[in-house]
Motif scaffolding. Structure first.
Motif: not given
Length: 406
Positions: A186-193
């Motif tokens: 979905y494009g969810i990463t640790e950076q934008n979580f």
């Protein structure tokens, strides 16, 4: 003998149980709102950079000391008590209590899945419903067998964590991989979580987060050995309910005082150690942390419950217990209502207040929301017998129309 199965009436209710449910809901919103406010998703360095960081550290420690695991423990034991009441009422009427219970739990599974996948990935109802389905086989257990089995279930996770620590393995590792695979798709990463829900301006973005969050929730259940703990607490609640201890609190005043003193003496110091371990990243290792959890959460939960019962005995005419009992009478509505309010307040599709406030402010908001729920429950129960979701759940359970109006 009649087979007409009907829900509990007002005259059959015990205000202490409803007040304890209300009290548990208050603790649950204190435990859950830091996640709705997205503060929990921040890294430790980001939390430390907030203007309220100093007081937030105190509040966080206090959370682990007084709230974490204690209120979900109360809620779990109350669930077990509720199971015993459902069965006793059903058998008194000559109905098939086991069938009624399984139908009730099956409906709760559906409600829980909707909550988990559409509102909040921190849902506990699904686990409650699934573990609740394991309760009927213990119906004929003796009191001794119930309590021994409950203790075994609560303490088994310590051995499992010791095995993981000694062998350098993690039972939940495959679920973690599946979780991040879904999140990354979905494009969810640790950076934008931490910012995803705040920045999502449509429900589709929220739903994507919830879908990966459902897998994360399964990881939390496995990593924390939550099914065994919940089932153990259910059994303790069932023991309380089967022996109708909630209906005999006046004659058990001395026993309640002893229980309060002993559980406070055990629960408070062990909770201090548990809180220290939690805020310091399991400073003494995973196994010790798991042990501290087991010897602090249950005693402190029982301390709260016995303390509330003693307060009630000394203040039975107090309006405090009456108003506290009202949210407890519509606990399902208020529990899911907390999720709806959290979304409206903190997510981007609502007011977008997430990440604007530190932990202390979020907890203050949680107190205000619970006060609103008490007011709403008071208003609603003046005109209706059940909360809105309780009404639907009961009608589906009993398979007939129930007049909700007083």
């Amino acid at each position: 003998m009649t087979t007409d199965l009907t829900p509990t009436t007002d005259k059959q209710r015990y205000i202490i149980l409803d007040a304890l449910r209300g009290f548990a809901l208050f603790g649950i919103i204190l435990a859950n709102f830091p996640e709705f406010g997205l503060w929990t998703f921040l890294s430790s360095s980001e939390q430390a950079a907030m203007p309220s960081a100093e007081i937030d550290r105190i509040v966080r420690f206090s959370q682990y000391l007084f709230v974490d695991a204690k209120f979900y423990g109360i809620f779990s034991m109350l669930f077990g008590i509720g199971f015993s009441i459902i069965l006793s009422h059903a058998f008194e009427r000559g109905g098939n209590g086991i069938f009624l219970f399984y139908r009730r739990m099956s409906i709760l599974v559906c409600i829980a899945l909707l909550h988990l996948l559409c509102l909040w990935s921190g849902d506990i109802l699904l686990l409650y419903a699934l573990m609740g389905m394991l309760l009927p086989p213990v119906y004929h257990f003796s009191n001794r067998a119930l309590l021994i089995t409950a203790c075994i279930l609560i303490f088994i996770p310590i051995g499992l964590d010791l095995y993981q620590e000694l062998n350098g393995v993690s039972f939940s590792a495959p679920i973690v991989d599946a979780w991040w695979t879904r999140a990354n798709s979905y494009g969810i990463t640790e950076q934008n979580f931490a910012t995803w829900l705040r920045d999502s301006e449509s429900y589709s973005g929220v739903h994507q987060f919830l879908m990966q969050g459902a897998i994360e929730r399964m990881y939390e259940f496995v990593d924390g050995h939550r099914p065994m703990k919940v089932l153990g607490l259910f059994m303790i609640g069932y023991y309380i309910g089967r022996n109708k201890l909630y209906a005999k609190i006046e004659e058990r005043r001395v026993d309640l005082k002893k229980l309060f003193c002993w559980t406070l003496a055990i629960g408070f110091p062990t909770s201090l150690l548990y809180a220290y371990s939690a805020v310091n990243g399991h400073a003494w290792g995973l196994t010790v942390h798991s042990l501290l959890y087991a010897v602090s959460a249950l005693p402190f939960a029982l301390c709260y419950m016995s303390g509330m019962a003693l307060l009630y005995l000394n203040n039975q005419d107090s309006r405090f217990f009456y108003y506290l009992s009202l949210p407890g009478r519509m606990a399902l509505t208020n529990y899911i209502g907390q999720s709806v309010i959290g979304i409206i307040l903190f997510y981007g599709i609502g007011f977008g207040l997430g990440l604007r406030y530190g932990l202390a402010s979020i907890e203050f908001i949680a107190v205000l929301v619970f006060a609103f729920q008490m007011f709403f429950s008071h208003f609603w129960m003046k005109y209706f017998k059940f909360g809105p979701l309780e009404w639907v759940w009961r009608m589906l359970t009993y398979g007939k129309w129930l007049n909700p109006k007083r």
